[in-house]
Design an enzyme around this catalytic site. Structure first.
Site, short mmCIF file in Angstrom:
data_model
loop_
_atom_site.label_atom_id
_atom_site.label_comp_id
_atom_site.label_asym_id
_atom_site.label_seq_id
_atom_site.Cartn_x
_atom_site.Cartn_y
_atom_site.Cartn_z
N GLU A 45 76.08 4.27 50.21
CA GLU A 45 76.40 5.82 50.42
C GLU A 45 76.87 6.47 49.05
O GLU A 45 77.97 6.96 49.03
CB GLU A 45 77.47 6.10 51.37
CG GLU A 45 77.16 5.36 52.87
CD GLU A 45 78.40 5.27 53.41
OE1 GLU A 45 79.66 5.48 53.23
OE2 GLU A 45 78.18 4.83 54.72
N PRO A 46 76.01 6.66 47.87
CA PRO A 46 76.38 6.95 46.50
C PRO A 46 76.40 8.49 46.71
O PRO A 46 75.67 9.25 47.19
CB PRO A 46 75.59 6.49 45.73
CG PRO A 46 74.03 6.36 46.26
CD PRO A 46 74.54 6.03 47.83
N CYS A 106 97.44 32.35 39.82
CA CYS A 106 98.99 32.37 39.70
C CYS A 106 99.47 31.12 40.03
O CYS A 106 100.32 31.18 41.11
CB CYS A 106 99.54 33.58 40.54
SG CYS A 106 98.47 35.03 40.44
N TYR A 117 81.72 16.97 43.77
CA TYR A 117 83.17 17.36 44.12
C TYR A 117 83.52 18.41 43.27
O TYR A 117 84.63 18.52 43.00
CB TYR A 117 84.01 16.06 43.86
CG TYR A 117 83.45 14.98 44.69
CD1 TYR A 117 83.52 15.06 46.35
CD2 TYR A 117 83.06 13.58 44.25
CE1 TYR A 117 83.08 13.87 46.89
CE2 TYR A 117 82.69 12.59 45.04
CZ TYR A 117 82.83 12.81 46.37
OH TYR A 117 82.12 11.72 46.79
N1 LLP Z 1 81.07 7.05 51.78
C1 LLP Z 1 82.33 7.34 52.30
C2 LLP Z 1 82.88 6.77 53.64
C3 LLP Z 1 83.15 8.03 51.40
O1 LLP Z 1 84.45 8.33 51.79
C4 LLP Z 1 82.80 8.45 50.07
C5 LLP Z 1 83.60 9.32 49.31
C6 LLP Z 1 81.53 8.17 49.65
C7 LLP Z 1 80.81 7.35 50.69
C8 LLP Z 1 80.96 8.68 48.40
O2 LLP Z 1 81.70 8.12 47.30
P1 LLP Z 1 81.01 8.14 45.88
O3 LLP Z 1 80.08 7.44 45.65
O4 LLP Z 1 80.95 9.81 45.60
O5 LLP Z 1 82.49 7.63 45.22
N2 LLP Z 1 87.14 14.38 45.59
C9 LLP Z 1 87.16 13.24 44.92
C10 LLP Z 1 86.15 11.92 45.56
C11 LLP Z 1 86.34 11.75 47.15
C12 LLP Z 1 85.57 10.84 47.51
C13 LLP Z 1 85.75 10.50 49.05
N3 LLP Z 1 84.82 9.68 49.72
C14 LLP Z 1 87.07 13.40 43.41
O6 LLP Z 1 86.69 14.46 43.35
O7 LLP Z 1 87.14 12.52 42.71
#
Ligand code: LLP
Length: 428
Positions: free
Chosen positions: A274-275, A344, A373
């Site tokens: 799930e990237p 602000c 994000y």
């Molecule tokens: N699968 C699940 C169950 C997740 O909770 C997430 C991310 C992903 C896949 C994707 O993860 P990635 O491959 O993008 O690392 N807002 C934060 C990141 C929060 C991630 C939440 N879950 C930031 O800006 O760093």
């Protein structure tokens, strides 16, 4: 690698498109995504997993613009969703529901029903109550629920605490010992169909070791289940692969893909991943303009027209994101500045003590690595309209979301009927 580079004249381009020209045409702040980078990142991931039967389920939360989802769907991607809103987006973008997994700590009954009616691949279930609700909703609507349990492998992903999810003490997943009991329950239910097992230990993980450790722990459970006659088709290892924001050197997807394949292919298990960030993060920049500069005490501030509502990552995680001028300024001296937005709050900053060529009003800047994000976490705080979004492809570009209009922000709000307002007696 990405497709945001300077040309010979020192002007930053997104693929073949000058960001100066783009800023003039569309205004700022604007998120700019590269079609070529998104496609390349998807293909790199796909090739990295070539040693095992696999499905990439792009994590919609990273960047949920319909055009991004449409592009990934056209490359064969599935999707990881966390709400009915994201499901609707995937379907609107032409995504295949049979390639959708539904993650998240708490799904509502209506969301479970919508997912079952759409025919998604599976629900990633995170607790005993959620498993029970899946069975109840499945029975009510007469469609068996395909499920996978998200287990918590109790592995430290060694990343920021807010985005670390695989420790026993986090709110995510079910503990190992409980998982076995829940699988037995699911196996006995006529309304549930077990298809896999799932884990996701965190985000922005740069070392492969915690991911491999998590897989090994998950496989222990798979073996125990197998011995009890509970058969699984897939193992979903979640997302989490890190990217380079500054000087991180994340393990290449191939190294992780090979480690996964070596453990899964011999067992005939399919791999799901799930990237999010690794596909979209470095495929986007936030294009913004300098409103002005000022010096307070010993600090120099560069105030941009973008703010924490447009990209909250520096404020929320103290994230370091590269900021570069769109035009090279070899003639200007370097300065150490704070780059801040107009909101602000002192928390509204993009960078502290950053060395940049001396900037003046109207200079254009980009904040890099904002494809994931960025917009998806943007808000309207301070009644600010969210940025436009543009996809560049070769020498051309498409506005994939126009800038909001202030009128959009309160279009759905309602004034009170006059009769509800207090009568003010001006004589007293
Ligand atoms: N699968 C699940 C169950 C997740 O909770 C997430 C991310 C992903 C896949 C994707 O993860 P990635 O491959 O993008 O690392 N807002 C934060 C990141 C929060 C991630 C939440 N879950 C930031 O800006 O760093």
């Amino acid at each position: 690698m990405n497709h945001f580079e300077y040309d010979a004249a020192g002007v930053l381009h997104g693929e073949g498109v000058s960001l100066v020209a783009l800023a003039q045409a569309v205004g700022t702040p604007t998120y700019v995504y590269s079609h070529a980078t998104l496609s390349r990142h998807y293909r790199v991931m796909d090739e990295a997993l070539g040693g095992v039967d696999h499905l990439i389920c792009y994590s919609v939360k990273a960047n949920s613009n319909l055009a991004v989802l449409q592009l990934l769907a056209s490359l064969g991607s599935g999707f990881d969703i966390v709400s009915v809103g994201e499901l609707r987006r995937v379907l609107a973008a032409g995504g295949d529901p049979a390639k959708v997994v539904f993650s998240g700590v708490g799904k509502r009954d209506d969301e479970i029903a919508a997912a079952l009616r759409a025919g998604i691949h599976c629900l990633n279930v995170e607790s005993a109550w959620e498993l029970a609700r899946c069975a109840i909703v499945a029975e009510q609507i007469g469609l068996p629920a395909p499920i996978s349990l998200r287990v918590n492998p109790d592995v430290d992903a060694k990343t920021h605490a807010y985005i670390s999810t695989g420790l026993r003490s986090s709110k995510f997943g079910v503990p190992f010992d409980e998982a076995l009991r829940l699988y037995r329950q699911a196996h006995a239910s006529p309304h549930l169909r077990i298809v896999g097992i799932d884990c996701h230990i965190g985000s922005q993980i740069v070392e492969p070791a915690p991911l491999v450790e998590a897989l090994e722990r998950v496989l222990e459970l798979v073996d125990t289940l197998q011995a009890e006659g509970v058969h699984l088709d897939h193992v979903d290892m979640g997302g989490g692969l890190g990217i380079t924001y500054k000087d991180e050197r994340p393990a290449p997807p191939r190294a992780i893909g090979e480690a996964y394949a070596a453990r899964l292919a011999p067992r005939g298990l399919r791999l799901l991943v799930e990237p999010g960030r690794v596909i979209a993060g470095n495929a986007g920049v936030l294009l913004m303009r300098v409103l002005g500069t000022k010096t307070n005490g010993d600090r120099t501030f560069v105030i941009t027209d973008a703010a924490m509502n447009d990209n909250i990552r520096p404020s929320l995680y103290k994230a370091w994101q590269d900021i570069s001028p769109v035009n090279h300024h070899p003639d200007r001296p370097d300065e150490v500045v704070d780059v801040v937005g107009p909101i602000c709050e002192s928390g509204d900053f993009f960078a502290h003590d950053r060395t940049l060529p001396a900037l003046v009003r109207d200079d254009l800047l980009v904040m890099r690595s904002t494809g994931a994000y960025g917009y998806s976490m943007a808000s309207n705080y301070n009644s600010r309209t969210r940025p436009a979004e543009v996809m560049v492809h070769g020498d051309s570009w498409t506005v994939i979301r126009p800038r909001e209009d202030v009128a959009d922000l309160f279009a759905t709000e309602r004034l009170l009927p006059i009769a509800r307002l207090p009568v003010v007696d001006s004589s007293s």
